[in-house]
Design an enzyme around this catalytic site. Structure first.
Site, PDB file in Angstrom:
ATOM      1  N   LYS A 138      35.723  -8.686   7.171  1.00  0.00           N
ATOM      2  CA  LYS A 138      36.409  -7.437   7.524  1.00  0.00           C
ATOM      3  C   LYS A 138      35.427  -6.268   7.502  1.00  0.00           C
ATOM      4  CE  LYS A 138      40.774  -6.658   6.368  1.00  0.00           C
ATOM      5  NZ  LYS A 138      42.010  -6.483   5.544  1.00  0.00           N
ATOM      6  N   VAL A 139      35.410  -5.540   8.608  1.00  0.00           N
ATOM      7  CA  VAL A 139      34.542  -4.369   8.761  1.00  0.00           C
ATOM      8  C   VAL A 139      35.409  -3.189   9.187  1.00  0.00           C
ATOM      9  CG1 VAL A 139      32.625  -3.368  10.061  1.00  0.00           C
ATOM     10  CG2 VAL A 139      32.570  -5.792   9.412  1.00  0.00           C
TER      11      VAL A 139
END
Length: 361
Positions: A138-139
Site C-alpha cells: 500500500k502506497v
C-alpha cells in the site's frame, strides 16, 4: 431471503475484509469468512495494526523475544508475519481467481507519505521479506507517492494505492500505474503478473461535506457516492484509451477501483449505503466486519449498477458546488488528515510495542 454478498460478487464486486489480526488467523474466523461469506481478500492499515497489536496478548511473547531490536524492526516483524500467514490462507482464492484476488495488503510506514525514495525503499523491502505473490504494497496517493507507485510497478511489485479522495488524483494514479507497466514493457519485462488496486475513500467525504450542509438538507449522504461514480467513469474512460489498450495487448491487468472506508459514519444512514450503492464490474469493496455482516443480513440488492448513476451523480455534485462547497479543497484536506491519522496510529503502535519490549507494560 437472498444473499446480497453473493449477488454483488456475481455483479463484479470482489468482497475484501478491512481487518487483520493474529487472533483472526488463529481462531479460524478469517478462514470462515473466506469459506462462507465470499471474502476474497484483506486490507490492513496502520490503524488496524495498532488496534490488533495494542489490544491483544498474542503478540507479547514475540515482542519480548525480539526486545533487542528497534521498535520499528519489531513492528515490521509482527506485521509481516501476520500478512504472510494471511497470504498463505488466501492461496486457494489466489489460484482460483487467476491471481486477481486472494490479495493481502500491507502499508508502508505512513511517516514516509511525503518521501518518494523512502516509500520505494520500504516497499521493495516489504515485498522481499514477505515474499508472497499475492501481496499488495500500500502506497498513499500523495504527490510524492505517485512516482513511488510507478517505480514499484516498474520493479515488479504489485501495489494497492491508498488514500485517494478526488477524481483528479485518481486519474493521476491510473497514469502512474500505466507508466510503471510501460517501463517494464519497454525493458522487455513481463507485466502479466503485476496487479494493482486504487483505493478510493468514501465515507470521510460525506462526513466532511455534510458538516457544511444544513441539518435538514436532502443532500446529506449523497456526495461520496456521486464522487465515486465519477471515479468509476474515469476508470472506464481510461480503459478506452489507445495507450491502455496497447498495454492490455502486452498482458496488462486492470487496476481495479477499490471502495475503502465503506462503514457509514452517520448512524442515520443505511449501514449498507457504501456497498450496495457502489456495485459494478471490476471493482473491490473492502469492508469492516460490521458492514460485511450488515450487507449479508440485508439479503437485498436491487441490481442498480454504478454506470446507471452517472447523470444523477453529476447533478448531485453540481448542487454541492452551487451550495458553495468546494469539494476540491475538502479532498485536499482529507488527504492531509488521512496521512495524519495513520501517522498517529503508527506512533501509538510504536508506543505500545515499546512499553511491552521495555517491560513497562
Amino acid at each position: 431471503m437472498g444473499n446480497a454478498l453473493a449477488d454483488i460478487s456475481k455483479a463484479g464486486v470482489a468482497v475484501w475484509l478491512d481487518d487483520l489480526s493474529r487472533e483472526r488467523l488463529q481462531n479460524g474466523s478469517l478462514k470462515k469468512l473466506i469459506e462462507s461469506d465470499y471474502v476474497v481478500g484483506v486490507t490492513t492499515n496502520p490503524s488496524i495494526f495498532s488496534s490488533a497489536i495494542g489490544k491483544s496478548d498474542l503478540y507479547q511473547a514475540d515482542i519480548v523475544k525480539n526486545a533487542t531490536l528497534s521498535t520499528e524492526e519489531i513492528i515490521t516483524r509482527l506485521t509481516t508475519d501476520d500478512v504472510r500467514d494471511a497470504c498463505d490462507l488466501f492461496d486457494g482464492v489466489y489460484e482460483d481467481t487467476h491471481h486477481q484476488d486472494g490479495r493481502v495488503s500491507i502499508e508502508v510506514d505512513p511517516r514516509f507519505a511525503r518521501d518518494t525514495n523512502a516509500t520505494i525503499e520500504q516497499g521493495l523491502y516489504l515485498w522481499k521479506i514477505i515474499d508472497r505473490p499475492n501481496l499488495l504494497i500500500k502506497v498513499p496517493a500523495t504527490v510524492e507517492g505517485l512516482p513511488a507507485i510507478t517505480e514499484l510497478i516498474a520493479r515488479g511489485v504489485s501495489v494497492n494505492v491508498t488514500l485517494i479522495f478526488s477524481v483528479a488524483r485518481y486519474k493521476q494514479v491510473l497514469q502512474a500505474y500505466s507508466d510503471g507497466l510501460k517501463r517494464r514493457v519497454d525493458e522487455q519485462q513481463e507485466i502479466s503478473e503485476i496487479f494493482s488496486v486504487a483505493s478510493f475513500f468514501i465515507s470521510r467525504i460525506d462526513s466532511a461535506v455534510d458538516a457544511l450542509l444544513p441539518a435538514n438538507s436532502n443532500m446529506r449522504g449523497q456526495t461520496a457516492i456521486a464522487n465515486a461514480v465519477m471515479a468509476y467513469q474515469a476508470f472506464l474512460d481510461f480503459l478506452d484509451t489507445p495507450s491502455w489498450k496497447e498495454l492490455v495487448n502486452q498482458g496488462a491487468n486492470l487496476q481495479r477501483p477499490l471502495w475503502a472506508s465503506t462503514g457509514v459514519k452517520d448512524p442515520t444512514f443505511d449501514p449498507n449505503l457504501y456497498v450496495l450503492d457502489l456495485v459494478a464490474a471490476n471493482t473491490v469493496n473492502t469492508m469492516p466486519e460490521a458492514t460485511l455482516n450488515s450487507v449479508k443480513d440485508s439479503g437485498i440488492f436491487n441490481h442498480e449498477l454504478i454506470p446507471s448513476k452517472l447523470a444523477s451523480s453529476k447533478s448531485v455534485l453540481a448542487k454541492i458546488a452551487l451550495a458553495g462547497i468546494d469539494l476540491g479543497k475538502i479532498t485536499e484536506h482529507l488527504e492531509v488528515d488521512g496521512v495524519s491519522k495513520f501517522e498517529a496510529a503508527w506512533l501509538e503502535l510504536m508506543k505500545s510495542v515499546n512499553a511491552i519490549a521495555s517491560g513497562s507494560k
